[in-house]
Design a protein around this motif. Structure first.
Motif, PDB file in Angstrom:
ATOM      1  N   ALA A   1       7.413 -57.391  -6.482  1.00  0.00           N
ATOM      2  CA  ALA A   1       8.288 -56.719  -7.525  1.00  0.00           C
ATOM      3  C   ALA A   1       7.876 -55.430  -8.044  1.00  0.00           C
ATOM      4  CB  ALA A   1       8.358 -57.817  -8.525  1.00  0.00           C
ATOM      5  N   GLY A   2       6.579 -55.294  -8.221  1.00  0.00           N
ATOM      6  CA  GLY A   2       5.915 -53.757  -8.594  1.00  0.00           C
ATOM      7  C   GLY A   2       6.301 -52.758  -7.562  1.00  0.00           C
ATOM      8  N   LEU A   3       6.463 -53.070  -6.369  1.00  0.00           N
ATOM      9  CA  LEU A   3       6.425 -52.088  -5.131  1.00  0.00           C
ATOM     10  C   LEU A   3       8.115 -51.650  -5.285  1.00  0.00           C
ATOM     11  CD1 LEU A   3       4.376 -53.116  -2.526  1.00  0.00           C
ATOM     12  CD2 LEU A   3       4.049 -50.967  -3.553  1.00  0.00           C
ATOM     13  N   THR A   4       8.912 -52.905  -5.697  1.00  0.00           N
ATOM     14  CA  THR A   4      10.220 -52.507  -5.584  1.00  0.00           C
ATOM     15  C   THR A   4      10.751 -51.670  -6.952  1.00  0.00           C
ATOM     16  OG1 THR A   4      10.742 -54.365  -4.406  1.00  0.00           O
ATOM     17  CG2 THR A   4      12.659 -53.525  -5.506  1.00  0.00           C
ATOM     18  N   LYS A   5      10.110 -51.921  -7.744  1.00  0.00           N
ATOM     19  CA  LYS A   5      10.228 -50.897  -8.952  1.00  0.00           C
ATOM     20  C   LYS A   5       9.943 -49.390  -8.870  1.00  0.00           C
ATOM     21  CE  LYS A   5      10.009 -52.640 -13.528  1.00  0.00           C
ATOM     22  NZ  LYS A   5       9.616 -53.127 -14.680  1.00  0.00           N
ATOM     23  N   LEU A   6       8.823 -49.458  -8.149  1.00  0.00           N
ATOM     24  CA  LEU A   6       8.386 -48.031  -7.791  1.00  0.00           C
ATOM     25  C   LEU A   6       9.222 -47.389  -6.837  1.00  0.00           C
ATOM     26  CD1 LEU A   6       6.150 -45.998  -7.663  1.00  0.00           C
ATOM     27  CD2 LEU A   6       5.140 -47.265  -5.547  1.00  0.00           C
ATOM     28  N   LEU A   7       9.871 -48.403  -6.004  1.00  0.00           N
ATOM     29  CA  LEU A   7      10.846 -47.643  -4.951  1.00  0.00           C
ATOM     30  C   LEU A   7      12.420 -47.381  -5.590  1.00  0.00           C
ATOM     31  CD1 LEU A   7      11.676 -47.273  -1.872  1.00  0.00           C
ATOM     32  CD2 LEU A   7      12.213 -49.747  -1.714  1.00  0.00           C
ATOM     33  N   ALA A   8      12.687 -47.852  -6.515  1.00  0.00           N
ATOM     34  CA  ALA A   8      13.517 -47.552  -7.464  1.00  0.00           C
ATOM     35  C   ALA A   8      13.421 -46.124  -8.176  1.00  0.00           C
ATOM     36  CB  ALA A   8      14.081 -48.549  -8.360  1.00  0.00           C
ATOM     37  N   ASP A   9      12.329 -46.047  -8.426  1.00  0.00           N
ATOM     38  CA  ASP A   9      11.859 -44.795  -9.334  1.00  0.00           C
ATOM     39  C   ASP A   9      11.805 -43.565  -8.179  1.00  0.00           C
ATOM     40  OD1 ASP A   9      11.559 -46.105 -11.938  1.00  0.00           O
ATOM     41  OD2 ASP A   9       9.477 -46.516 -11.323  1.00  0.00           O
ATOM     42  N   VAL A  10      11.083 -43.964  -7.118  1.00  0.00           N
ATOM     43  CA  VAL A  10      11.119 -43.004  -5.975  1.00  0.00           C
ATOM     44  C   VAL A  10      12.585 -42.331  -5.548  1.00  0.00           C
ATOM     45  CG1 VAL A  10      10.403 -42.412  -3.567  1.00  0.00           C
ATOM     46  CG2 VAL A  10       8.902 -43.677  -5.322  1.00  0.00           C
ATOM     47  N   PHE A  11      13.361 -43.415  -5.213  1.00  0.00           N
ATOM     48  CA  PHE A  11      14.975 -42.921  -4.980  1.00  0.00           C
ATOM     49  C   PHE A  11      15.465 -42.285  -6.235  1.00  0.00           C
ATOM     50  CE2 PHE A  11      15.325 -46.408  -1.647  1.00  0.00           C
ATOM     51  CZ  PHE A  11      16.036 -45.359  -0.474  1.00  0.00           C
ATOM     52  N   THR A  12      15.223 -42.611  -7.607  1.00  0.00           N
ATOM     53  CA  THR A  12      15.768 -41.645  -8.476  1.00  0.00           C
ATOM     54  C   THR A  12      15.174 -40.487  -8.646  1.00  0.00           C
ATOM     55  OG1 THR A  12      16.161 -43.989  -9.913  1.00  0.00           O
ATOM     56  CG2 THR A  12      16.025 -41.699 -11.129  1.00  0.00           C
ATOM     57  N   LEU A  13      13.893 -40.257  -8.402  1.00  0.00           N
ATOM     58  CA  LEU A  13      13.316 -39.072  -8.515  1.00  0.00           C
ATOM     59  C   LEU A  13      13.715 -38.114  -7.227  1.00  0.00           C
ATOM     60  CD1 LEU A  13      11.222 -37.072  -9.592  1.00  0.00           C
ATOM     61  CD2 LEU A  13       9.496 -38.160  -8.259  1.00  0.00           C
ATOM     62  N   PHE A  14      14.048 -38.734  -6.028  1.00  0.00           N
ATOM     63  CA  PHE A  14      14.471 -38.022  -4.841  1.00  0.00           C
ATOM     64  C   PHE A  14      15.938 -37.323  -5.268  1.00  0.00           C
ATOM     65  CE2 PHE A  14      17.209 -38.206  -1.234  1.00  0.00           C
ATOM     66  CZ  PHE A  14      16.689 -37.162  -0.489  1.00  0.00           C
ATOM     67  N   VAL A  15      17.001 -38.139  -5.848  1.00  0.00           N
ATOM     68  CA  VAL A  15      18.114 -37.795  -6.045  1.00  0.00           C
ATOM     69  C   VAL A  15      18.185 -36.641  -6.845  1.00  0.00           C
ATOM     70  CG1 VAL A  15      20.257 -38.301  -6.800  1.00  0.00           C
ATOM     71  CG2 VAL A  15      19.257 -39.927  -5.102  1.00  0.00           C
ATOM     72  N   LYS A  16      17.311 -36.830  -8.118  1.00  0.00           N
ATOM     73  CA  LYS A  16      17.264 -35.615  -9.035  1.00  0.00           C
ATOM     74  C   LYS A  16      16.658 -34.478  -8.570  1.00  0.00           C
ATOM     75  CE  LYS A  16      15.936 -36.596 -13.588  1.00  0.00           C
ATOM     76  NZ  LYS A  16      15.247 -36.853 -14.620  1.00  0.00           N
ATOM     77  N   THR A  17      15.620 -34.590  -7.689  1.00  0.00           N
ATOM     78  CA  THR A  17      15.120 -33.495  -6.997  1.00  0.00           C
ATOM     79  C   THR A  17      15.993 -32.576  -6.362  1.00  0.00           C
ATOM     80  OG1 THR A  17      12.779 -34.482  -7.283  1.00  0.00           O
ATOM     81  CG2 THR A  17      13.163 -32.473  -5.863  1.00  0.00           C
ATOM     82  N   LYS A  18      16.710 -33.254  -5.565  1.00  0.00           N
ATOM     83  CA  LYS A  18      17.847 -32.869  -4.739  1.00  0.00           C
ATOM     84  C   LYS A  18      18.908 -32.184  -5.592  1.00  0.00           C
ATOM     85  CE  LYS A  18      17.882 -32.383  -0.699  1.00  0.00           C
ATOM     86  NZ  LYS A  18      17.476 -31.490   0.326  1.00  0.00           N
ATOM     87  N   ASN A  19      19.152 -32.748  -6.740  1.00  0.00           N
ATOM     88  CA  ASN A  19      20.216 -32.464  -7.520  1.00  0.00           C
ATOM     89  C   ASN A  19      19.999 -31.051  -8.108  1.00  0.00           C
ATOM     90  OD1 ASN A  19      22.067 -31.850  -9.585  1.00  0.00           O
ATOM     91  ND2 ASN A  19      21.041 -33.373 -10.952  1.00  0.00           N
ATOM     92  N   PHE A  20      18.593 -30.964  -8.487  1.00  0.00           N
ATOM     93  CA  PHE A  20      18.016 -29.617  -9.116  1.00  0.00           C
ATOM     94  C   PHE A  20      17.860 -28.534  -7.979  1.00  0.00           C
ATOM     95  CE2 PHE A  20      15.792 -31.441 -12.961  1.00  0.00           C
ATOM     96  CZ  PHE A  20      16.996 -32.023 -13.499  1.00  0.00           C
ATOM     97  N   HIS A  21      17.759 -29.184  -6.695  1.00  0.00           N
ATOM     98  CA  HIS A  21      17.718 -28.183  -5.459  1.00  0.00           C
ATOM     99  C   HIS A  21      19.066 -27.609  -5.220  1.00  0.00           C
ATOM    100  CE1 HIS A  21      17.302 -26.974  -1.353  1.00  0.00           C
ATOM    101  NE2 HIS A  21      18.243 -27.949  -1.144  1.00  0.00           N
ATOM    102  N   TRP A  22      19.856 -28.411  -5.194  1.00  0.00           N
ATOM    103  CA  TRP A  22      21.412 -27.966  -5.076  1.00  0.00           C
ATOM    104  C   TRP A  22      21.934 -27.059  -6.107  1.00  0.00           C
ATOM    105  CZ3 TRP A  22      22.360 -33.470  -3.988  1.00  0.00           C
ATOM    106  CH2 TRP A  22      22.072 -34.018  -2.661  1.00  0.00           C
TER     107      TRP A  22
END
Length: 174
Positions: A32-53
């Protein structure tokens, strides 16, 4: 009385359970902790790409490349996190909706964000990710899950490097 649907869900879930010697409670809480971490990682990825674009300004090229590099590093965590959940016998993310419900890192939907504000926000988000990983590492220690703890140690180091780069890129504005 269980319906055919609940019987099927239970059977499907047990079909996905991978054997582990960590015990049921450890498997569930670490997964469960890893799954929450995975949600955070996906969110950070999309935000980083958003800022990149959407980055602009006199440092466009440097920031654009930095953010692309950082997005690549964040995305590289996705599969190892999810696969660790499966190795523990758990199940992980299945939808964007589940990501949205579990994530602790906030989106940024603004139409314009100043470049230095982008880097500062990402630095704070990466610092939060480090905090979440340290908390999960502590849980792993309590549950004697050395394999997950070892992976988290590497991810913390990689995330701290991203924090460092983001900090240094904005040092002149402080």
């Amino acid at each position: 009385m269980a319906t055919a649907d609940t019987k099927h869900k239970g059977a499907a879930s047990s079909n996905l359970t991978t054997p582990t010697d960590l015990g049921e409670e450890a498997r569930k809480t670490v997964s469960a902790g890893l799954t929450k971490l995975l949600a955070d990682v996906f969110t950070l990825f999309v935000k980083t790409k958003n800022f990149h674009w959407h980055v602009s300004g006199p440092h466009f090229r440097d920031y654009h490349l930095l953010l692309d590099d950082q997005a690549t590093l964040v995305f590289a965590m996705v599969d190892p996190v999810a696969e660790r959940v499966r190795k523990l016998g758990g199940t992980t993310l299945r939808s964007v909706g589940q990501i949205a419900s579990l994530r602790r890192i906030e989106d940024n939907d603004e139409s314009f964000v100043a470049p230095e504000a982008m880097l500062d926000e990402l630095r704070h988000d990466n610092e939060s990710l480090v905090k979440f990983m340290r908390e999960l590492h502590q849980l792993c220690d309590e549950k004697e899950d050395v394999a997950t703890a070892s992976l988290i140690e590497n991810w913390i180091d990689e995330t701290e490097e991203r924090v460092w780069f983001l900090f240094e890129a904005t040092r002149h504005t402080r």
